[in-house]
Design a protein around this motif. Sequence first.
Motif, short mmCIF file in Angstrom:
data_model
loop_
_atom_site.label_atom_id
_atom_site.label_comp_id
_atom_site.label_asym_id
_atom_site.label_seq_id
_atom_site.Cartn_x
_atom_site.Cartn_y
_atom_site.Cartn_z
N LEU A 1 -28.83 12.53 22.70
CA LEU A 1 -28.92 11.27 22.00
C LEU A 1 -30.22 10.58 22.37
N PRO A 2 -30.69 9.68 21.51
CA PRO A 2 -31.94 9.00 21.84
C PRO A 2 -31.82 8.21 23.13
N ALA A 3 -32.95 7.86 23.68
CA ALA A 3 -32.98 7.17 24.97
C ALA A 3 -32.27 5.83 24.88
N ILE A 4 -31.80 5.38 26.02
CA ILE A 4 -31.14 4.09 26.10
C ILE A 4 -32.15 3.01 25.72
N PRO A 5 -31.75 2.06 24.88
CA PRO A 5 -32.69 1.00 24.52
C PRO A 5 -33.19 0.26 25.75
N GLY A 6 -34.42 -0.22 25.70
CA GLY A 6 -35.03 -0.86 26.84
C GLY A 6 -34.30 -2.10 27.31
N TRP A 7 -33.70 -2.85 26.39
CA TRP A 7 -33.04 -4.09 26.78
C TRP A 7 -31.77 -3.84 27.59
N ILE A 8 -31.20 -2.65 27.51
CA ILE A 8 -29.97 -2.38 28.24
C ILE A 8 -30.21 -1.41 29.39
N TRP B 1 -28.49 -4.91 35.52
CA TRP B 1 -28.07 -6.30 35.43
C TRP B 1 -27.68 -6.66 34.00
N LEU B 2 -28.13 -5.92 33.03
CA LEU B 2 -27.72 -6.15 31.65
C LEU B 2 -26.66 -5.17 31.18
N ALA B 3 -26.60 -4.01 31.80
CA ALA B 3 -25.65 -2.99 31.36
C ALA B 3 -24.21 -3.38 31.66
N ALA B 4 -23.95 -3.89 32.86
CA ALA B 4 -22.58 -4.26 33.23
C ALA B 4 -22.05 -5.39 32.34
N PRO B 5 -22.81 -6.48 32.15
CA PRO B 5 -22.31 -7.51 31.22
C PRO B 5 -22.19 -7.00 29.78
N ALA B 6 -23.05 -6.06 29.39
CA ALA B 6 -22.96 -5.51 28.04
C ALA B 6 -21.64 -4.79 27.85
N GLY C 1 -19.05 -6.17 25.23
CA GLY C 1 -18.67 -5.20 24.20
C GLY C 1 -17.17 -5.01 24.12
N LEU C 2 -16.50 -4.92 25.27
CA LEU C 2 -15.04 -4.79 25.26
C LEU C 2 -14.37 -6.04 24.71
N VAL C 3 -14.90 -7.22 25.07
CA VAL C 3 -14.34 -8.47 24.54
C VAL C 3 -14.52 -8.51 23.03
N GLY D 1 -23.59 0.19 27.05
CA GLY D 1 -23.56 -0.28 28.43
C GLY D 1 -23.01 0.76 29.38
N LEU D 2 -21.93 1.42 28.97
CA LEU D 2 -21.36 2.48 29.81
C LEU D 2 -22.34 3.63 29.99
N TRP D 3 -23.01 3.98 28.91
CA TRP D 3 -23.99 5.05 28.95
C TRP D 3 -25.09 4.71 29.95
N SER D 4 -25.54 3.46 29.91
CA SER D 4 -26.58 3.03 30.83
C SER D 4 -26.09 3.03 32.27
N LEU D 5 -24.86 2.59 32.50
CA LEU D 5 -24.31 2.60 33.86
C LEU D 5 -24.18 4.02 34.40
N VAL D 6 -23.74 4.94 33.57
CA VAL D 6 -23.61 6.34 34.01
C VAL D 6 -24.98 6.93 34.31
#
Length: 107
Positions: free
Chosen positions: A47-54, A58-63, A67-69, A92-97
């Motif tokens: 898959l394409p790279a994770i977007p820079g903003w996520i 510090w942004l992945a966990a809140p994302a 997202g779940l909400v 966000g999960l992808w970024s955390l992993v």
Amino acid sequence: MSTRDDARLTAQERAALSNLEALAAADDPQLAARLRGPNHWIPLLRLPAIPGWIHSLWLAAPAVVVGLVLTVVGLSVGLVVGVVGACLAAAGLWSLVAAAERRWGGG
């Protein structure tokens, strides 16, 4: 078709093994494809790279949380909100992993 034990083989044994694999693949391409295993998951891994903003933890966990909400809220508001929430949570999960793999040497 190669195995992990190839590292323990001598150069001559590796050459003979690759020669046998090439002969088997040329003789029966369908068997060679079955021995390699299914590769229908490979496009998902590329898959394409994770977007820079996520990309930041510090942004992945809140994302993930937002997202779940949004996914839950989307059940009552509308399909589009739920889909956006699911995509945000997945990114966000992808970024955390990916960050966990980088930190603990998984990749």
